[in-house]
Scaffold this active site. Structure first.
Site, mmCIF file in Angstrom:
data_model
loop_
_atom_site.group_PDB
_atom_site.id
_atom_site.type_symbol
_atom_site.label_atom_id
_atom_site.label_comp_id
_atom_site.label_asym_id
_atom_site.label_seq_id
_atom_site.Cartn_x
_atom_site.Cartn_y
_atom_site.Cartn_z
ATOM 1 N N ASP B 86 38.805 51.933 35.749
ATOM 2 C CA ASP B 86 39.830 52.638 35.961
ATOM 3 C C ASP B 86 41.337 52.395 36.146
ATOM 4 O O ASP B 86 42.051 52.807 36.011
ATOM 5 C CB ASP B 86 39.418 53.200 36.574
ATOM 6 C CG ASP B 86 39.273 52.802 38.074
ATOM 7 O OD1 ASP B 86 40.274 52.111 38.728
ATOM 8 O OD2 ASP B 86 37.939 52.145 38.559
ATOM 9 N N ASP B 155 34.174 45.246 41.730
ATOM 10 C CA ASP B 155 35.126 46.750 41.877
ATOM 11 C C ASP B 155 33.791 47.538 40.810
ATOM 12 O O ASP B 155 33.615 48.220 39.682
ATOM 13 C CB ASP B 155 35.955 46.381 41.076
ATOM 14 C CG ASP B 155 36.735 48.099 40.580
ATOM 15 O OD1 ASP B 155 36.555 49.484 41.662
ATOM 16 O OD2 ASP B 155 37.362 47.981 39.880
#
Lengths: 281, 281
Positions: B86, B155
């Site tokens: 993202d 992440d």
């Protein structure tokens, strides 16, 4: 039956908790009172549809509104709790033998009775002989007090509806007069995340600044509350929080959330919250 | 149309966000990818129905996983990000001119492409010339690396399904070898509140302890995540966090959440979390 209790944290955001059963509900003179039983959060108290407290995370809130002021320099003997019918805040206060009296002011007698019947902690908390319950309007009660309390905890729901009078400049002024010179006012500031709460936070902060010379706020995680956290306001005539005095440790007080590091760290706020609290509206 | 995206935080608890429209969705080879537009949270990325990131609070997460290690004593030049499609984590990393290279490993090419098309931040983040993207299985990628990274950031989403291999002892061992002597591993620890997450947290913590000599965790508030917060794991071969070095300040890095006080305070954990992290399972 697939039963869900939903609370809107904002127009387009809601938290829903699966409910095993509605244990009790009634419309009192002032509000709708409901006690729900859930697997994940245990027993839940909701007033006018707003989640007030859950068995699972109420101590995160209660411990922080009590142990932070109690472990600040002030020597706290006399306490006023406005609201507090669920017993969470009282339970934490009663752990300190140094506290001599706890006045509790609550408007709705039925809410107190329902809590005492359906929340075991509430029943126990009100049995402590230092506790005096007054069924009255808090604004009027505080107006008559002067130099009477070392600590006032406004243990109320959000600043809308029935509780609006507890977030006015007049009320804060009365609290100022009701406090001793070293007294502390603790009140909830909502969160600083959703727009409606940001607006409320700014109003509360501005009004407190008009009355008290020392105003700060600290963070506590409460997963069932909007945004998962609450800011707690700390106002005084001069006393500042800073390091814990370690009083809770001296009395070997057991806590789920609070500790001496959290006492300090809770005042370290994210930038976006710091900016809100310091900016003028 | 009254459209709601609901994410189960636990069997009997869900957060629902009102959605203006589904901007994009597809079933890739690996997972269901969805981009949603909402009034309250802005653009939302969901993978297999799990909320990964929202425009409104992604910085609370990204800043904390990046600025805490970057402002620790270690001199960080070479970084590996596992996941990160993202762009939030990359954006924060790129603020440091001292970082020389950022390798990004992601399994699902389509997820990367969708993010770059529908999340403006992602597109921009991958344009930095220090970023090298590898479409590969992270477990295999890390296995081949030795003494290569000063910082590894995992992440990833929760430790279930597609990401399970990123929470194994084997993976952590490979990370250990891939790190330099002063290297730091940052990975998400879920929260310590709901039972499913507590179990995950304990497993992660136990596995890390079997590999790294230094293991701690810190808190960040992320309102859209389960329980409203995330614990971030900090593991190393010897480096400990403590005070911020102030590096972010030297480069005048602007943040919404992170600051030098938060750097310290985030490691001050509530008692119930401390007990989980120190107890043996």
């Amino acid at each position: 039956m697939d039963l869900w209790f939903s609370e809107y944290h904002q127009d387009g955001v809601k938290l829903s908790i699966n409910v095993e059963k509605e244990v009790y509900s009634e419309h009192s003179e002032y509000q709708h009172i409901a006690v729900l039983e859930s697997k994940e959060y245990g027993r839940i108290l909701a007033l006018d549809g707003e989640l007030i407290t859950t068995e699972k995370d109420e101590s995160f809130y209660s411990e922080m509104v009590v142990h932070v002021p109690l472990n600040t320099k002030a020597d706290i003997k006399s306490v006023l709790v406005i609201g507090g019918l669920d017993g969470g805040v009282l339970t934490e206060l009663e752990k300190y033998p140094t506290i001599e009296s706890i006045d509790v002011v609550e408007l709705d007698q039925r809410a107190v009775e329902v809590c005492q019947e359906y929340l075991p902690q509430s029943k126990l908390a009100f049995q402590d002989e230092r506790v005096n319950l007054y069924i009255q309007d808090a604004l009027k009660f505080v107006r008559r007090k002067e130099n009477a309390y070392d600590l006032i905890i406004v243990d109320s729901a959000n600043p809308f509806g029935l509780n609006e009078s507890l977030f006015t400049r007049e009320f804060y002024g009365n609290c100022y007069n009701a406090l001793t010179d070293e007294g502390i006012l603790i009140n909830q500031h909502a969160n600083g995340f959703y727009q409606e709460d940001v607006t409320a936070l700014r109003h509360i902060s501005d009004r407190l600044k008009a009355v008290f010379p020392v105003n700060t706020a600290y963070f506590t995680s409460v997963p069932s509350y909007a945004a998962g956290y609450l800011l707690v306001g700390f106002s005084s005539k001069g006393i500042t929080p800073e390091e814990s005095t370690g009083l809770a440790g001296q009395f070997d007080i057991q806590t789920q959330y609070y500790n001496d590091q959290i006492h300090r760290g809770a005042f370290y706020l994210p930038n976006y919250i710091k900016e809100m609290l310091t900016s003028e509206t």
